[in-house]
Design an enzyme around this catalytic site. Structure first.
Site, PDB file in Angstrom:
ATOM      1  CG  ASP A 278     -32.447  33.697  13.859  1.00  0.00           C
ATOM      2  OD1 ASP A 278     -32.907  32.603  13.476  1.00  0.00           O
ATOM      3  OD2 ASP A 278     -31.229  33.959  13.791  1.00  0.00           O
TER       4      ASP A 278
HETATM    5  C1  NOJ Z   1     -31.140  30.285  13.362  1.00  0.00           C
HETATM    6  C2  NOJ Z   1     -30.137  31.023  12.537  1.00  0.00           C
HETATM    7  O1  NOJ Z   1     -29.573  32.070  13.279  1.00  0.00           O
HETATM    8  C3  NOJ Z   1     -30.696  31.589  11.253  1.00  0.00           C
HETATM    9  O2  NOJ Z   1     -29.640  32.076  10.488  1.00  0.00           O
HETATM   10  C4  NOJ Z   1     -31.480  30.542  10.508  1.00  0.00           C
HETATM   11  O3  NOJ Z   1     -31.931  31.053   9.293  1.00  0.00           O
HETATM   12  C5  NOJ Z   1     -32.617  30.083  11.398  1.00  0.00           C
HETATM   13  N1  NOJ Z   1     -32.075  29.481  12.589  1.00  0.00           N
HETATM   14  C6  NOJ Z   1     -33.552  29.101  10.704  1.00  0.00           C
HETATM   15  O4  NOJ Z   1     -32.954  27.874  10.573  1.00  0.00           O
END
Ligand code: NOJ
Length: 746
Positions: A278
């Site tokens: 993530d």
């Molecule tokens: C953080 C989020 O937790 C995740 O779900 C998302 O895909 C990413 N950022 C990318 O934007």
């Protein structure tokens, strides 16, 4: 006849063999290309394949050097194509980039939030929505989405409940699989195919106290029985990628969790795609207190099985040095690169690296909007309908008051995570109601400008509008910003002065139909007593208005069902239907109601059971609940045989009669209980469901085939087992049902 059947069987087998052969051949061809490429790659180029960065601007030299694999959040097609050209023509090996984006519930045409999609209990429709989203996103060059979020959660305080499919592993799996198949289509190389990403692996929805990113502590059996099944289903549905979660699980952050990323995902489930971190979750291993520094973070997450790093820079800074010093074996790097390149080949990126928007239908076209409207329509859950105030008969209406902060909130109706949605394209409920009834019949007085406001200046006009009308349509709930990532709430009642607004409007004595838009279940049981009808709409997306109006005016009967239990009060959380019985289960008879017993008589008694003395033990609305404009009668619930052997398929059936006057869809739900286990089992567990259309007066025979294997759980040794013994099953219209079908597994 026999000959014909034989011929058909042979033909099917032949087709199956041919298609397996084709897949094997394709895989072999890709393997050859991948291996040939890896042989030519330098270590720097290999590590480059493990890097994902934000935006295309300023990335040329990295791409030219083969030091970047994927770009997220670049939606300017010209900029993408330009950078892709650098990758294809100016980098040494011409390895294409993947452009990624959070396409969460629709692209330009916004669909209901995923929690609303789950409320449709209609995976086919959800799949169509995902396919539509993929087509729109592809026209902007997006070939990889970070969706679906298949984090089971039992906590409506958690802001990201909006992004997932609720509390149940079976419903979440069905919706997750439908979404993956919708995005990816038949083949990843398809013109409209978008690579899916099952996230967040794992147990992100179990954050303590519903606070985003917070500690997760779940025993392994519960992890495997409740939180992991949707991910396993995602592997079986061939999701190309997984995203490692932000949270820790039992002390080990998911991004550095070898047990999850390697043992479970690769060794047990045989996942063939790749894992992305993530956003900066590799670097965050340091913040968690799990890695000493960024180098240690790179080591721990990469060797755990996280192939690609999003946004932070630990891999690019330290992996090479660690390979050179022998701390990380190059073969491990090769494996990760192999998985990433394999996906790139499967996507046909080498052959079709560029995007020409003209190859795609216009976004927001009528067909896409109609689909969004259909999904939104089916996502609406009717929670209350006193004296059948709904559906409204527009010819009987002289004047209708449209009140509330969400009646004309084109942005808020879109919900959380709508990077590419634009409120200019929304049709609001106010507009749609004006269209349905004619503008002159509608008196609009919002009362409050936004849901959080503490300002009463609009109340007088709203009350006046109610007084002049035959019926009040009250649009209340939460603005979109009150749910979503890191937007958790400790108090999930109606924000601002909305409860007071309800009370003031109720004083007019006019029937009130509340339409609630929210990213989660809200607790407003007391105020709800002043409402005649409640239609729970989640955040329905671009076509919120027409969808809501279709249902309010009876164009279609509501058919949504709750994908999550609605608590009466926040203190009951976690409250979910698949609970355990305990040694002292609560019941209506044993619940001592502290407010109903005179203080002097209220004392410790022998009726000690697992209830709250103030709120009892039941939710406000159970999982699976939702009313219709018609009535359904269930009868003849049965199982085909009383005794089955392990390995058999159990057949259940039921007759459902539409006893009302309205054609409607119904979600028929099957729940099972394993009475005694080597570990205790939930009092009921959804096993299957079917959404069926039944015309007024008609009936449907609905049957379910459940392999005994799917009634299992993880035992003390973490083996998945179905134990022989006695079971109960129930088939009905929500989870609050009696289990009166008995069967035994030998
Ligand atoms: C953080 C989020 O937790 C995740 O779900 C998302 O895909 C990413 N950022 C990318 O934007």
């Amino acid at each position: 006849m026999k000959k014909l059947i034989h011929l058909l069987l042979v033909l099917t087998l032949f087709q199956f063999t041919c298609s397996t052969e084709k897949t094997n051949n394709q895989q072999a061809a890709i393997d050859t290309r991948v291996n040939a490429l890896i042989k030519q790659m330098t270590l720097d180029e290999k590590i480059g394949q493990l890097i994902q960065k934000n935006g295309a601007a300023g990335m040329d030299s990295l791409v030219r050097a083969g030091a970047l694999s994927s770009v997220l959040n670049e939606i300017d097609v010209l900029a993408q194509n330009q950078l892709q050209r650098v990758a294809m023509e100016e980098s040494r090996l011409g390895i294409p980039l993947i452009f990624a984006r959070d396409v969460i519930h629709g692209f330009n045409t916004v669909l209901p939030i995923p929690l609303g999609q789950a409320a449709t209990w209609n995976p086919d429709l959800v799949k169509e929505g995902a396919a539509m989203s993929a087509t729109e996103a592809r026209s902007s060059g997006i070939r990889w989405t970070f969706s679906p979020m298949i984090d089971v959660t039992r906590d409506p305080r958690w802001g990201r409940i909006a992004e997932g499919y609720g509390e149940d592993p079976v419903l979440t799996s069905a919706m997750g699989v439908a979404t993956i198949k919708g995005y990816q289509g038949e083949e990843l190389s398809g013109k409209n195919s978008m690579l899916a990403c099952a996230k967040h692996f794992a147990a992100y929805g179990a954050a303590e106290a519903g606070r985003d990113y917070h500690t997760v502590a779940v025993p392994e059996n519960e992890l495997r029985d409740v939180y992991l099944p949707p991910f396993k289903a995602a592997v079986e549905a061939e999701a190309g990628t997984f995203m490692a979660a932000f949270n820790e699980i039992n002390g080990i952050p998911a991004t550095g969790n070898k047990f999850l990323l390697s043992k479970v995902l690769r060794d047990e489930w045989n996942f063939k795609g790749f894992v992305v971190s993530d956003w900066e979750s590799v670097r965050q291993l340091v913040v968690h207190g799990y890695a000493h520094d960024n180098k240690d973070a790179a080591y721990k997450s990469f060797t755990a099985g996280c192939d690609m790093e999003m946004a932070s820079t630990c891999y690019e800074t330290y992996l090479k040095e660690m390979v050179n010093s022998g701390v990380v074996g190059e073969e491990l790097i090769n494996e990760a690169v192999r998985d990433i390149l394999t996906i790139k080949f499967k996507m046909g990126l080498f052959e079709n690296p560029y995007t020409n928007p003209d190859d795609y239908p216009a976004v927001l076209n009528d067909e896409h909007k109609q689909l969004s409207r259909n999904i939104a329509r089916e996502s609406l859950v009717l929670l209350k309908n006193e004296s059948a105030v709904l559906p409204l008969k527009k010819d009987n209406i002289r004047k209708v008051a449209v009140i509330g902060p969400l009646a004309d909130a084109p942005h808020d109706q879109l919900g959380t995570w709508i990077f590419d949605g634009n409120k200019a394209n929304s049709t609001t409920p106010l507009q749609a109601i004006q269209d349905y009834c004619g503008k002159d019949k509608v008196i609009y007085a919002p009362g409050m400008d936004i849901s959080r406001t503490m300002n009463r200046t609009g109340f007088a006009k709203a009350i006046d509008a109610a007084k002049q009308s035959d019926v009040v349509l009250l649009f209340i709930g939460e603005e979109s910003i009150l749910s979503g990532e890191s937007h958790c709430r400790a108090d999930i009642s109606l924000p601002g002065l909305q409860e007071e607004l309800i009370t003031e409007i109720a004083k007019t004595g006019k029937p009130i139909v509340a339409v609630v838009m929210a990213g989660r279940p809200l607790t407003f049981e007391e105020s709800a007593k002043e409402l005649d009808a409640i239609l729970y709409a989640w955040h329905p997306g671009t076509m919120a208005g027409p969808a809501v109006a279709d249902v309010l005016f009876g164009q279609e009967s509501p058919s949504g069902k709750l994908p999550v239990t609605f608590p009466r009060t926040v203190g009951q959380i976690p409250i979910y239907y698949a609970q355990k019985n305990s040694g002292k289960p609560a019941s209506d008879e044993t619940w001592e109601r502290m407010y109903e017993i005179p203080p002097e008589a209220f004392q410790l008694s022998v009726g000690n059971t697992n209830h709250y003395i103030d709120y009892g033990f039941k939710p406000w609305f159970p999982f699976g609940y939702g009313l219709s404009y018609t009535s359904f009668e269930y009868s003849n619930q049965k199982v085909e045989k009383a005794v089955y052997n392990l390995g058999d398929t159990i057949k259940f059936s039921v007759t459902v009669v539409n006893t009302g006057k309205t054609d409607a869809k119904e979600v028929v739900q099957l729940y099972v209980r394993d009475l005694v286990g080597s570990r205790t089992r939930p009092v009921k567990q959804l096993e299957d469901f079917k959404k069926v259309f039944i015309a007024a007066g008609d009936s449907a025979e609905v049957d379910f085939s459940v392999p005994t294997n799917s009634l299992g759980f993880h035992d003390q040794e973490m083996n998945y087992v179905t134990e022989s013994g006695d079971f109960l099953a129930g088939i009905g219209s929500n989870s609050d049902l009696e289990l009166n079908i008995q069967f035994t597994i030998k």
